[in-house]
Design an enzyme around this catalytic site. Structure first.
Site, PDB file in Angstrom:
ATOM      1  N   TYR A 197      21.489 -57.232  36.117  1.00 15.99           N
ATOM      2  CA  TYR A 197      20.215 -56.536  35.871  1.00 15.99           C
ATOM      3  C   TYR A 197      20.439 -55.304  34.994  1.00 15.99           C
ATOM      4  CZ  TYR A 197      16.469 -53.131  36.646  1.00 15.99           C
ATOM      5  OH  TYR A 197      15.498 -52.185  36.449  1.00 15.99           O
ATOM      6  N   SER A 198      21.353 -54.421  35.433  1.00 15.49           N
ATOM      7  CA  SER A 198      21.514 -53.171  34.676  1.00 15.49           C
ATOM      8  C   SER A 198      22.118 -53.448  33.300  1.00 15.49           C
ATOM      9  CB  SER A 198      22.333 -52.147  35.457  1.00 15.49           C
ATOM     10  OG  SER A 198      23.577 -52.664  35.854  1.00 15.49           O
ATOM     11  N   THR A 203      15.889 -47.695  32.959  1.00 10.61           N
ATOM     12  CA  THR A 203      16.250 -47.328  34.322  1.00 10.61           C
ATOM     13  C   THR A 203      17.517 -46.477  34.366  1.00 10.61           C
ATOM     14  OG1 THR A 203      17.151 -48.287  36.365  1.00 10.61           O
ATOM     15  CG2 THR A 203      17.326 -49.645  34.413  1.00 10.61           C
ATOM     16  N   ASP A 204      17.656 -45.690  35.430  1.00 11.00           N
ATOM     17  CA  ASP A 204      18.886 -44.905  35.619  1.00 11.00           C
ATOM     18  C   ASP A 204      20.107 -45.810  35.823  1.00 11.00           C
ATOM     19  OD1 ASP A 204      18.259 -45.810  38.211  1.00 11.00           O
ATOM     20  OD2 ASP A 204      18.310 -43.827  39.136  1.00 11.00           O
ATOM     21  N   GLU A 205      19.841 -47.094  36.163  1.00 12.67           N
ATOM     22  CA  GLU A 205      20.966 -47.985  36.469  1.00 12.67           C
ATOM     23  C   GLU A 205      21.829 -48.261  35.249  1.00 12.67           C
ATOM     24  OE1 GLU A 205      20.250 -51.141  39.232  1.00 12.67           O
ATOM     25  OE2 GLU A 205      18.490 -50.140  40.048  1.00 12.67           O
ATOM     26  N   PHE A 260       4.808 -53.949  39.858  1.00 17.46           N
ATOM     27  CA  PHE A 260       4.686 -52.711  40.644  1.00 17.46           C
ATOM     28  C   PHE A 260       4.364 -51.496  39.762  1.00 17.46           C
ATOM     29  CE2 PHE A 260       7.628 -49.239  42.409  1.00 17.46           C
ATOM     30  CZ  PHE A 260       6.596 -48.570  43.037  1.00 17.46           C
ATOM     31  N   ILE A 261       5.297 -51.109  38.903  1.00 19.30           N
ATOM     32  CA  ILE A 261       5.067 -49.866  38.140  1.00 19.30           C
ATOM     33  C   ILE A 261       4.035 -50.105  37.037  1.00 19.30           C
ATOM     34  CG2 ILE A 261       6.147 -47.951  36.916  1.00 19.30           C
ATOM     35  CD1 ILE A 261       8.829 -48.800  38.122  1.00 19.30           C
ATOM     36  N   LYS A 273      19.276 -54.424  31.069  1.00 20.10           N
ATOM     37  CA  LYS A 273      18.434 -53.272  30.704  1.00 20.10           C
ATOM     38  C   LYS A 273      19.158 -52.393  29.678  1.00 20.10           C
ATOM     39  CE  LYS A 273      14.942 -52.211  32.183  1.00 20.10           C
ATOM     40  NZ  LYS A 273      13.561 -52.588  31.741  1.00 20.10           N
ATOM     41  N   LYS A 331      12.064 -55.009  47.700  1.00 18.65           N
ATOM     42  CA  LYS A 331      12.787 -53.771  47.437  1.00 18.65           C
ATOM     43  C   LYS A 331      12.833 -52.931  48.712  1.00 18.65           C
ATOM     44  CE  LYS A 331      13.012 -54.859  43.017  1.00 18.65           C
ATOM     45  NZ  LYS A 331      12.049 -54.510  41.997  1.00 18.65           N
ATOM     46  N   ASP A 386       1.141 -60.201  30.809  1.00 19.92           N
ATOM     47  CA  ASP A 386       2.058 -60.481  31.926  1.00 19.92           C
ATOM     48  C   ASP A 386       2.115 -62.000  32.116  1.00 19.92           C
ATOM     49  OD1 ASP A 386       2.961 -58.523  34.640  1.00 19.92           O
ATOM     50  OD2 ASP A 386       3.141 -60.710  34.737  1.00 19.92           O
ATOM     51  N   ALA A 433       7.604 -55.136  31.250  1.00 16.10           N
ATOM     52  CA  ALA A 433       7.901 -56.507  31.696  1.00 16.10           C
ATOM     53  C   ALA A 433       9.400 -56.707  31.818  1.00 16.10           C
ATOM     54  CB  ALA A 433       7.325 -57.520  30.702  1.00 16.10           C
ATOM     55  N   THR A 457      14.400 -62.507  29.580  1.00 18.07           N
ATOM     56  CA  THR A 457      13.221 -61.626  29.576  1.00 18.07           C
ATOM     57  C   THR A 457      13.584 -60.216  29.121  1.00 18.07           C
ATOM     58  OG1 THR A 457      11.999 -62.820  31.269  1.00 18.07           O
ATOM     59  CG2 THR A 457      11.563 -60.464  31.088  1.00 18.07           C
TER      60      THR A 457
HETATM   61  P1  NAD Z   1       8.325 -55.773  38.914  1.00 22.91           P
HETATM   62  O1  NAD Z   1       9.373 -56.812  39.105  1.00 22.91           O
HETATM   63  O2  NAD Z   1       7.513 -55.331  40.069  1.00 22.91           O
HETATM   64  O3  NAD Z   1       7.289 -56.264  37.793  1.00 22.91           O
HETATM   65  C1  NAD Z   1       7.680 -56.890  36.621  1.00 22.91           C
HETATM   66  C2  NAD Z   1       6.446 -57.507  35.967  1.00 22.91           C
HETATM   67  O4  NAD Z   1       6.851 -58.103  34.729  1.00 22.91           O
HETATM   68  C3  NAD Z   1       5.789 -58.605  36.801  1.00 22.91           C
HETATM   69  O5  NAD Z   1       4.385 -58.464  36.784  1.00 22.91           O
HETATM   70  C4  NAD Z   1       6.197 -59.892  36.090  1.00 22.91           C
HETATM   71  O6  NAD Z   1       5.243 -60.939  36.219  1.00 22.91           O
HETATM   72  C5  NAD Z   1       6.303 -59.404  34.653  1.00 22.91           C
HETATM   73  N1  NAD Z   1       7.214 -60.243  33.851  1.00 22.91           N
HETATM   74  C6  NAD Z   1       8.466 -60.631  34.174  1.00 22.91           C
HETATM   75  N2  NAD Z   1       8.971 -61.410  33.199  1.00 22.91           N
HETATM   76  C7  NAD Z   1       8.028 -61.488  32.243  1.00 22.91           C
HETATM   77  C8  NAD Z   1       7.962 -62.124  30.978  1.00 22.91           C
HETATM   78  N3  NAD Z   1       8.995 -62.843  30.518  1.00 22.91           N
HETATM   79  N4  NAD Z   1       6.845 -61.992  30.246  1.00 22.91           N
HETATM   80  C9  NAD Z   1       5.801 -61.267  30.700  1.00 22.91           C
HETATM   81  N5  NAD Z   1       5.796 -60.648  31.887  1.00 22.91           N
HETATM   82  C10 NAD Z   1       6.900 -60.748  32.648  1.00 22.91           C
HETATM   83  O7  NAD Z   1       9.086 -54.564  38.230  1.00 22.91           O
HETATM   84  P2  NAD Z   1       8.843 -52.988  38.389  1.00 22.91           P
HETATM   85  O8  NAD Z   1       9.595 -52.496  39.565  1.00 22.91           O
HETATM   86  O9  NAD Z   1       7.405 -52.695  38.263  1.00 22.91           O
HETATM   87  O10 NAD Z   1       9.603 -52.462  37.094  1.00 22.91           O
HETATM   88  C11 NAD Z   1       8.922 -52.347  35.856  1.00 22.91           C
HETATM   89  C12 NAD Z   1       9.878 -51.811  34.806  1.00 22.91           C
HETATM   90  O11 NAD Z   1      10.387 -50.550  35.206  1.00 22.91           O
HETATM   91  C13 NAD Z   1      11.097 -52.726  34.601  1.00 22.91           C
HETATM   92  O12 NAD Z   1      11.392 -52.748  33.226  1.00 22.91           O
HETATM   93  C14 NAD Z   1      12.207 -52.026  35.374  1.00 22.91           C
HETATM   94  O13 NAD Z   1      13.468 -52.289  34.801  1.00 22.91           O
HETATM   95  C15 NAD Z   1      11.808 -50.563  35.208  1.00 22.91           C
HETATM   96  N6  NAD Z   1      12.221 -49.650  36.289  1.00 22.91           N
HETATM   97  C16 NAD Z   1      11.942 -49.948  37.597  1.00 22.91           C
HETATM   98  C17 NAD Z   1      12.299 -49.038  38.593  1.00 22.91           C
HETATM   99  C18 NAD Z   1      11.955 -49.289  40.043  1.00 22.91           C
HETATM  100  O14 NAD Z   1      12.328 -48.509  40.912  1.00 22.91           O
HETATM  101  N7  NAD Z   1      11.225 -50.364  40.378  1.00 22.91           N
HETATM  102  C19 NAD Z   1      12.942 -47.833  38.264  1.00 22.91           C
HETATM  103  C20 NAD Z   1      13.218 -47.580  36.914  1.00 22.91           C
HETATM  104  C21 NAD Z   1      12.844 -48.486  35.936  1.00 22.91           C
HETATM  105  P1  TYD Z   2      16.554 -51.749  45.820  1.00 21.29           P
HETATM  106  O1  TYD Z   2      15.222 -51.366  46.351  1.00 21.29           O
HETATM  107  O2  TYD Z   2      16.894 -53.183  45.647  1.00 21.29           O
HETATM  108  O3  TYD Z   2      16.751 -50.938  44.458  1.00 21.29           O
HETATM  109  P2  TYD Z   2      18.089 -50.730  43.542  1.00 21.29           P
HETATM  110  O4  TYD Z   2      19.134 -51.666  43.971  1.00 21.29           O
HETATM  111  O5  TYD Z   2      17.562 -51.045  42.190  1.00 21.29           O
HETATM  112  O6  TYD Z   2      18.466 -49.298  43.716  1.00 21.29           O
HETATM  113  O7  TYD Z   2      17.657 -51.135  46.773  1.00 21.29           O
HETATM  114  C1  TYD Z   2      17.716 -49.737  47.034  1.00 21.29           C
HETATM  115  C2  TYD Z   2      18.931 -49.501  47.911  1.00 21.29           C
HETATM  116  O8  TYD Z   2      18.690 -50.110  49.185  1.00 21.29           O
HETATM  117  C3  TYD Z   2      20.207 -50.131  47.369  1.00 21.29           C
HETATM  118  O9  TYD Z   2      21.305 -49.254  47.644  1.00 21.29           O
HETATM  119  C4  TYD Z   2      20.344 -51.408  48.161  1.00 21.29           C
HETATM  120  C5  TYD Z   2      19.713 -51.066  49.495  1.00 21.29           C
HETATM  121  N1  TYD Z   2      19.056 -52.184  50.205  1.00 21.29           N
HETATM  122  C6  TYD Z   2      19.368 -52.454  51.548  1.00 21.29           C
HETATM  123  O10 TYD Z   2      20.196 -51.760  52.176  1.00 21.29           O
HETATM  124  N2  TYD Z   2      18.736 -53.504  52.173  1.00 21.29           N
HETATM  125  C7  TYD Z   2      17.833 -54.277  51.526  1.00 21.29           C
HETATM  126  O11 TYD Z   2      17.312 -55.243  52.138  1.00 21.29           O
HETATM  127  C8  TYD Z   2      17.508 -53.986  50.162  1.00 21.29           C
HETATM  128  C9  TYD Z   2      16.514 -54.789  49.403  1.00 21.29           C
HETATM  129  C10 TYD Z   2      18.138 -52.910  49.548  1.00 21.29           C
END
Ligand code: NAD
Ligand code: TYD
Length: 343
Positions: free
Chosen positions: A153-154, A125-127, A11-12, A157, A192, A33, A82, A100
């Site tokens: 997860y957190s 992440t903020d987590e 995603f990001i 990280k 998500k 990736d 990743a 990972t």
């Molecule tokens: P995502 O799960 O959408 O994408 C993760 C990507 O990493 C995927 O393309 C996956 O194929 C790749 N990947 C996973 N394991 C791998 C490995 N062993 N080798 C190579 N590639 C691998 O995640 P995202 O939401 O895009 O998050 C990206 C980063 O940002 C993460 O580090 C996450 O902790 C951080 N982050 C995410 C959020 C959020 O809201 N999604 C917020 C803050 C920080």
């Molecule tokens: P999520 O998108 O999984 O992000 P994070 O847990 O990393 O913050 O969840 C965001 C918030 O939404 C979290 O408080 C959990 C809640 N949530 C639901 O209520 N229902 C759902 O199906 C999911 C995936 C999340």
């Protein structure tokens, strides 16, 4: 400049790939990736013919292959997105998160040490700060807030962040860390909250809200996160941590209601389900440091961002329909079957 972006099919990382390939036509943007369930080549489709884009399907824990790529590409920057990123999945299978998120980070930093680098950037992440009470809206996380994690997860990280700081201090690895709040926007995997609710509401399916939906997250439109990382990598101070946040705290239930209203769907689709174990109550970022030192601030309000996001999901149905029509259905049944049975 040669720039390695790991996790660029997610995603990001995917949004960051688009941002960098388009913004810096003279830099080589090299994606690594392993294409887990969360990685999707369709996300990279719009940039696949650009001359400054390259892709390697490699796992970041595969030391030999990572070293080969570094030797060949001679990166100036390595930006690590990743990761295993979904809290609920980390409750089911913590091990892959440790592998990972921690060991993968170590391999990348070892490669940076071996081949030399201008800057290694860890996307965190903020987590890592744990959570804040709902009844203390005055409290926020700044960069000095103690690390206090809740989920595998957190914890993974946070472990990676500590390892980055250790490599900086001990081996003088040039590095920065960014810790961002919850992102939303295009190409967000529908496990998500926001993309799950949009895609299910569009299909008139029940919307599973954990607990009473009172948990609060701070939301940032993904492009603003990409811009912040670009600024930190180029202008941030070596060895520093930067918080990134959207000044947009929202309770989950309010987000779900906003989405339903915009899609003109009834609130009767909402189903309150069994809560997530250890569910963090509230995240609240204080991004004053990046705002003051680098002049970054969010450019998209939550109201603008959620409109753009919903439009994107309406206009890009094949992207998310391919995901939810496949193996994902088994995931949904496994993760939500028990939740919906036992409220
Ligand atoms: P995502 O799960 O959408 O994408 C993760 C990507 O990493 C995927 O393309 C996956 O194929 C790749 N990947 C996973 N394991 C791998 C490995 N062993 N080798 C190579 N590639 C691998 O995640 P995202 O939401 O895009 O998050 C990206 C980063 O940002 C993460 O580090 C996450 O902790 C951080 N982050 C995410 C959020 C959020 O809201 N999604 C917020 C803050 C920080
Ligand atoms: P999520 O998108 O999984 O992000 P994070 O847990 O990393 O913050 O969840 C965001 C918030 O939404 C979290 O408080 C959990 C809640 N949530 C639901 O209520 N229902 C759902 O199906 C999911 C995936 C999340």
């Amino acid at each position: 400049m040669n720039i390695i972006v790991t996790g660029g099919a997610g995603f990001i990382g995917g949004n960051f790939m688009h941002y960098m390939v388009n913004k810096y036509p003279n830099d080589n943007i090299i994606c690594i990736d392993s294409l887990t369930y969360a990685g999707n080549m369709e996300t990279l489709e719009p940039i696949k013919d650009k001359k400054n884009y390259k892709f390697y399907k490699v796992d970041i824990t595969d030391r030999k292959s990572i070293y080969e790529i570094f030797e060949k590409e001679k990166p100036d920057y390595c930006i690590n997105f990743a990761a295993e990123s979904h809290v609920d999945r980390s409750l089911e299978n913590p091990e892959i998160f440790l592998k990972t998120n921690i060991l993968g980070t170590q391999v990348l930093m070892d490669a940076c040490r071996k081949y030399g680098i201008k800057r290694y950037h860890q996307v965190s992440t903020d987590e890592v700060y744990g959570d804040l009470p709902l009844e203390r809206p005055d409290l926020q996380f700044d960069e000095t807030y103690p690390i206090k994690t809740s989920s595998p997860y957190s914890a993974s990280k946070a472990s990676a962040d500590l390892l980055v700081m250790a490599y900086h201090r001990t081996f003088k690895l040039p590095c920065t860390i960014s810790r961002c709040s919850n992102n939303y926007g295009p190409y967000h995997f529908p496990e998500k909250l926001i993309p799950l609710m949009i895609s299910r509401a569009l299909n008139n399916e029940k919307l599973p809200v954990y607990g009473e939906g009172k948990n609060v997250r701070d939301w940032l439109y993904v492009e603003d996160h990409c811009r912040a990382i670009d600024m930190i990598v180029r202008d941030g101070k070596d060895g520093e941590v930067y918080n990134i946040g959207g000044h947009a705290e929202k309770a989950n239930i309010d987000i779900v209601k906003i989405i339903l209203k915009k899609l003109d769907k009834p609130e009767s689709l909402i189903e309150f389900v069994k809560d997530r174990p250890g569910h963090d109550l509230r995240y609240a970022m204080n991004p004053a440091k990046i705002e003051k030192e680098l002049g970054w601030k969010p450019s998209v309000t939550f109201e603008q961002g959620i409109d753009k996001t919903i439009d994107w999901y309406l206009n890009n149905k094949p992207w998310w329909e391919h995901i939810i029509s496949g193996e994902y259905q088994n995931y949904f049944d496994k993760m939500y079957g028990y939740r919906m049975d036992k409220k």
